[in-house]
Write an enzyme that holds these catalytic residues in place. Structure first.
Site, PDB file in Angstrom:
ATOM      1  N   HIS A   1      -3.206 -39.592   1.921  1.00 35.28           N
ATOM      2  CA  HIS A   1      -2.094 -40.303   1.273  1.00 35.28           C
ATOM      3  C   HIS A   1      -2.516 -41.029   0.001  1.00 35.28           C
ATOM      4  CE1 HIS A   1      -3.352 -43.995   3.635  1.00 35.28           C
ATOM      5  NE2 HIS A   1      -3.027 -44.546   2.489  1.00 35.28           N
TER       6      HIS A   1
ATOM      7  N   ASP B   1      -4.530 -37.326   8.103  1.00 34.34           N
ATOM      8  CA  ASP B   1      -4.607 -38.119   6.879  1.00 34.34           C
ATOM      9  C   ASP B   1      -6.045 -38.123   6.356  1.00 34.34           C
ATOM     10  OD1 ASP B   1      -3.954 -39.761   4.793  1.00 34.34           O
ATOM     11  OD2 ASP B   1      -3.699 -41.586   6.003  1.00 34.34           O
TER      12      ASP B   1
ATOM     13  N   GLY C   1      -3.668 -50.315   2.323  1.00 30.85           N
ATOM     14  CA  GLY C   1      -4.341 -49.777   1.180  1.00 30.85           C
ATOM     15  C   GLY C   1      -5.836 -49.824   1.196  1.00 30.85           C
TER      16      GLY C   1
ATOM     17  N   SER D   1      -6.987 -48.071   2.442  1.00 33.00           N
ATOM     18  CA  SER D   1      -6.849 -46.648   2.674  1.00 33.00           C
ATOM     19  C   SER D   1      -8.012 -45.832   2.144  1.00 33.00           C
ATOM     20  CB  SER D   1      -5.567 -46.154   2.012  1.00 33.00           C
ATOM     21  OG  SER D   1      -4.473 -46.862   2.509  1.00 33.00           O
ATOM     22  N   GLY D   2      -8.479 -44.905   2.963  1.00 38.43           N
ATOM     23  CA  GLY D   2      -9.505 -43.985   2.520  1.00 38.43           C
ATOM     24  C   GLY D   2     -10.922 -44.449   2.765  1.00 38.43           C
TER      25      GLY D   2
END
Length: 250
Positions: free
Chosen positions: A50, A96, A194, A196-197
């Protein structure tokens, strides 16, 4: 409401030691940090699917620094080719995960190293102490920071995690397959939207990828468990890409 807002935020963390976490990557859109990531080989960074930008934003990766104000554009920034998991549709549906092929080989050094992935599909026991790291806000709607932060979190039994998410008033969620839960639940530590990753690191290996938490701009823990993509479930796909050094592996 399942949400993910781009930008990295760690709640109740501390500044990372300059000599640690040398695998961390800043995934950027048009030169601005939006997600975390981590270096797994000289040619590939892993992040969340995402984190792929919408529109025409140019994606790049910054490696080799804990401070995003100290970036040598010639040596630390890399253009990328995106290898998004073919089954990814949306965050709450799972899968994801995305690999980013670097435009040139990363030169491993005292400031840049890779992190190991799990060698097999092995269950992470509940209450295992792990770490998660990222750049950005330190509280709900707080201000962002430029230096890498890290916090320790404990893994949560998957059945406990699934039950908690199913009991959300008015908006219960059945969690996707192939996830790990850690932090944010019965603790004041975790990530905010966020991060995120970025990697969930347990026993020195990257076992999860930050995927999502509960509400937009809300990181007041304790709340629901934080959700990560479980890397071991995607090892065959990852290994094919790393071996062929290309996104198309089928």
């Amino acid at each position: 409401m399942v949400t993910h807002t781009l930008g990295s935020e760690i709640i109740n963390g501390k500044k990372a030691n300059e000599k640690s976490l040398l695998y961390m990557a800043s995934v950027q859109h048009n030169g601005k940090h939006v997600c975390g990531g981590f270096l797994v080989s000289e040619e590939f960074v892993v992040t969340a699917a995402h984190c792929d930008p919408k529109g025409n934003a140019k994606m790049s990766v910054v490696l080799g620094t804990h401070n995003l104000k100290r970036v040598n554009e010639k040596t630390m920034r890399y253009d990328v080719v995106k290898c998004k998991h073919p089954s990814y549709m949306k965050v709450s549906s799972g899968n994801d995960i995305m690999l980013l092929k670097l435009s040139r080989k990363a030169k491993l050094s005292k400031t840049m190293k890779t992190i190991k992935l799990p060698s097999q599909d092995k269950i992470i026991k509940a209450n295992t102490t792990c770490i998660v790291a990222g750049w950005g806000r330190t509280e709900t709607e707080g201000t962002t920071v430029d230096e890498l932060l890290v916090v320790d979190v404990s893994t949560i039994d998957l059945d406990v995690c699934k039950t908690a998410w199913k009991q959300i008033p008015k908006m219960p969620l059945t969690l996707p397959a192939n996830i790990i839960c850690a932090g944010g639940y019965k603790t004041n530590k975790g990530f905010c939207q966020g991060d995120s990753g970025g990697p969930l690191v347990c026993n020195g290996k990257a076992v999860g990828i930050v995927s999502f938490n509960h509400q937009v701009n809300k990181c007041d823990y304790p709340d629901l468990p934080n959700v990560y993509t479980e890397i071991s479930k995607f090892l065959p796909w990852i290994k094919k890409i790393l071996k062929k050094k290309a996104c198309k592996v089928y």
